[in-house]
Every structure is written in structure tokens, then in C-alpha cells.
Write a protein that holds these residues in place. Structure first.
Motif, short mmCIF file in Angstrom:
data_model
loop_
_atom_site.label_atom_id
_atom_site.label_comp_id
_atom_site.label_asym_id
_atom_site.label_seq_id
_atom_site.Cartn_x
_atom_site.Cartn_y
_atom_site.Cartn_z
N SER A 39 37.20 6.67 -3.16
CA SER A 39 38.51 6.01 -3.19
C SER A 39 38.43 4.66 -2.50
O SER A 39 38.13 4.59 -1.30
N PRO A 40 38.73 3.58 -3.22
CA PRO A 40 38.73 2.26 -2.57
C PRO A 40 39.68 2.20 -1.37
O PRO A 40 39.35 1.58 -0.35
N LEU A 41 40.84 2.86 -1.47
CA LEU A 41 41.78 2.84 -0.35
C LEU A 41 41.23 3.60 0.84
O LEU A 41 41.26 3.11 1.97
N ALA A 42 40.73 4.80 0.63
CA ALA A 42 40.16 5.58 1.74
C ALA A 42 38.98 4.84 2.35
O ALA A 42 38.84 4.79 3.58
N GLN A 43 38.15 4.26 1.52
CA GLN A 43 36.99 3.52 2.03
C GLN A 43 37.43 2.33 2.89
O GLN A 43 36.87 2.09 3.96
N ALA A 44 38.45 1.61 2.43
CA ALA A 44 38.95 0.47 3.21
C ALA A 44 39.50 0.93 4.55
O ALA A 44 39.30 0.26 5.58
N LEU A 45 40.18 2.07 4.58
CA LEU A 45 40.70 2.59 5.85
C LEU A 45 39.56 2.97 6.78
O LEU A 45 39.60 2.67 7.98
N GLY A 49 36.84 1.05 10.98
CA GLY A 49 35.97 1.49 12.07
C GLY A 49 36.62 2.40 13.08
O GLY A 49 35.95 2.94 13.95
N GLU A 50 37.91 2.57 13.00
CA GLU A 50 38.63 3.39 13.98
C GLU A 50 39.30 4.59 13.34
O GLU A 50 40.10 5.26 13.97
N VAL A 51 38.97 4.85 12.07
CA VAL A 51 39.57 5.95 11.31
C VAL A 51 38.52 7.04 11.11
O VAL A 51 37.39 6.77 10.74
N THR A 52 38.93 8.29 11.36
CA THR A 52 38.01 9.42 11.18
C THR A 52 38.46 10.39 10.09
O THR A 52 37.74 11.32 9.76
N GLY A 53 39.66 10.16 9.53
CA GLY A 53 40.14 11.04 8.47
C GLY A 53 41.28 10.43 7.70
O GLY A 53 42.10 9.70 8.27
N VAL A 54 41.31 10.73 6.40
CA VAL A 54 42.38 10.27 5.51
C VAL A 54 42.73 11.43 4.59
O VAL A 54 41.84 12.10 4.07
N VAL A 79 49.11 -0.14 7.95
CA VAL A 79 50.29 -0.47 7.15
C VAL A 79 49.98 -1.64 6.21
O VAL A 79 50.31 -1.60 5.02
N ALA A 80 49.32 -2.67 6.70
CA ALA A 80 48.98 -3.83 5.88
C ALA A 80 48.06 -3.42 4.73
O ALA A 80 48.24 -3.86 3.58
N MET A 81 47.10 -2.57 5.02
CA MET A 81 46.16 -2.11 4.00
C MET A 81 46.90 -1.28 2.92
O MET A 81 46.65 -1.44 1.73
N LEU A 82 47.79 -0.41 3.36
CA LEU A 82 48.54 0.41 2.42
C LEU A 82 49.47 -0.46 1.57
O LEU A 82 49.60 -0.26 0.35
N LEU A 83 50.13 -1.43 2.19
CA LEU A 83 50.99 -2.35 1.45
C LEU A 83 50.21 -3.08 0.37
O LEU A 83 50.63 -3.14 -0.79
N ASP A 84 49.07 -3.64 0.74
CA ASP A 84 48.23 -4.36 -0.22
C ASP A 84 47.86 -3.46 -1.39
O ASP A 84 47.92 -3.86 -2.54
N ALA A 90 46.54 -1.05 -7.43
CA ALA A 90 45.13 -0.68 -7.55
C ALA A 90 44.99 0.83 -7.71
O ALA A 90 45.83 1.60 -7.23
N PRO A 91 43.94 1.27 -8.38
CA PRO A 91 43.75 2.72 -8.55
C PRO A 91 43.41 3.39 -7.22
O PRO A 91 42.79 2.78 -6.35
N LEU A 92 43.81 4.63 -7.09
CA LEU A 92 43.54 5.39 -5.88
C LEU A 92 42.08 5.80 -5.80
O LEU A 92 41.49 5.86 -4.72
N PHE A 93 41.48 6.06 -6.96
CA PHE A 93 40.08 6.50 -7.00
C PHE A 93 39.24 5.54 -7.81
O PHE A 93 39.74 4.93 -8.77
#
Length: 192
Positions: A39-45, A49-54, A79-84, A90-93
Motif C-alpha cells: 500500500s503506497p499510503l501505508a508505506q508512506a506512513l 520512521g516513527e510508525v510501527t503499525g497501520v 494528518v497531512a499524509m492522509l489528506l494528500d 490515489a489507490p489504497l493498494f
């Protein structure tokens, strides 16, 4: 577009509500950067560097911060990443990834159930789907049925519920009590 944020019982996890559908059906959890490549979104999150789960739910995204990370600094970035993502449509996967297909929780068992227990398993799954999963989703998590063997129901907690200080109490005092009440064959609930 406005993204609401809700606290969860797990202080390391926040629930973000974009005001639109995130997943058509089911949920999808990412617990590592490698898994998030679907997932491009999960990967971006994870790239923050401070995220351990989505966890993607029907109408929410739960994000778990690494130990010691302050949500005061991380939250605006998420929030900024989710808004973008949601504004761009963009596709979720990523195309061509197995992650683009949501696996229904009831098809995600770790071991085969005994066919003789089919009626009991059907009752357990129905209770989980209609009573437990909606309540757990309200807290930014999900629960996945893993199996039933010799009176023991095996469940896996995901999203905000995974690693939550109150998850053991939720399993024992809430879910176990509910299942024992409606399905007398259930003697215990364990985390899988």
C-alpha cells in the motif's frame, strides 16, 4: 476535506477518520515496512520512521507510533499524509499486489476447525461479526477469528487493540464472557 482524530484505549495508537470509505470490506493491517509495500499510503506512513503499525478499516485508519514517540509531533505529519492521499484519489493498494484484495477475517484461520464443530463455529463467528468487531472497530482496531479447538476460541487483536494495555481484559472479561453466555461449548478465549 477534514480528518477527525480520535484517541483509542491504546495510548500508542490514534484513529483517523477521513469522512469517507477507506476499505470496501474487511480490514488490512500492516505491522512492518516490508508488509506496507502493498500500500503506497501505508508505506508512506512507515517511511515517517516513527510508525510501527497501520490498520485500514471501513472508514478509518489507525496508526501506531513507536515507543517513546510524541503524538504532538507525529499527528500533524500523519494528518497531512492522509489528506494528500484522500484528496488526490490515489489507490489504497499498489496494483498487482496481493494486498489489493482484502481477506475477510473469517477466511483467515491459523488452523482448520473440526467439521464436527461447524455449528458452534458458525455461532462464534456470527457473534464476533455482529457484536464484537463493531465495538472493537469503534476503538480503532479489529479482531480476527483464528480457530476453535477443545472449547478454546483463538482470536487475534489488530490495530489499536494489538498491544493495548486493556486488550487482555477485553479478551477475558468482555469477549470471553459474551461467547460463554451465548455458546456454552466455549470454555476460554485466548489471544492467538
Amino acid at each position: 476535506m477534514f480528518i477527525e482524530t480520535e484517541a483509542t484505549p491504546n495510548p500508542a495508537t490514534l484513529k483517523f477518520l477521513p469522512g469517507q470509505e477507506v476499505m470496501y470490506a474487511g480490514t488490512r493491517e500492516f505491522t512492518s515496512p516490508e508488509a506496507a509495500e502493498a500500500s503506497p499510503l501505508a508505506q508512506a506512513l512507515f517511511d515517517l520512521g516513527e510508525v510501527t503499525g497501520v490498520l485500514f478499516g471501513r472508514d478509518f485508519v489507525s496508526v501506531t507510533a513507536a515507543p517513546g514517540v510524541s503524538w504532538a509531533a507525529l499527528k500533524p505529519q500523519v494528518v497531512a499524509m492522509l489528506l494528500d492521499h484522500f484528496v488526490s484519489g490515489a489507490p489504497l493498494f499498489a496494483q498487482g499486489t496481493a494486498g489489493a484484495i482484502s481477506v475477510a477475517p473469517e477466511d483467515d484461520t491459523d488452523f482448520g476447525d473440526d467439521p464436527a464443530d461447524a455449528e458452534i463455529v458458525a455461532q462464534i463467528r456470527d457473534l464476533i461479526e455482529t457484536r464484537v468487531r463493531p465495538a472493537v472497530a469503534n476503538d480503532g482496531g479489529d479482531i480476527v477469528y483464528r480457530g476453535f479447538r477443545e472449547g478454546v476460541v483463538y482470536l487475534s487483536m489488530q490495530g489499536a487493540c494489538s498491544g493495548c494495555p486493556s486488550s487482555a481484559a477485553t479478551l477475558k472479561n468482555g469477549i470471553e464472557s459474551l461467547l460463554k453466555h451465548y455458546v456454552p461449548e466455549v470454555s476460554e478465549v485466548r489471544a492467538a
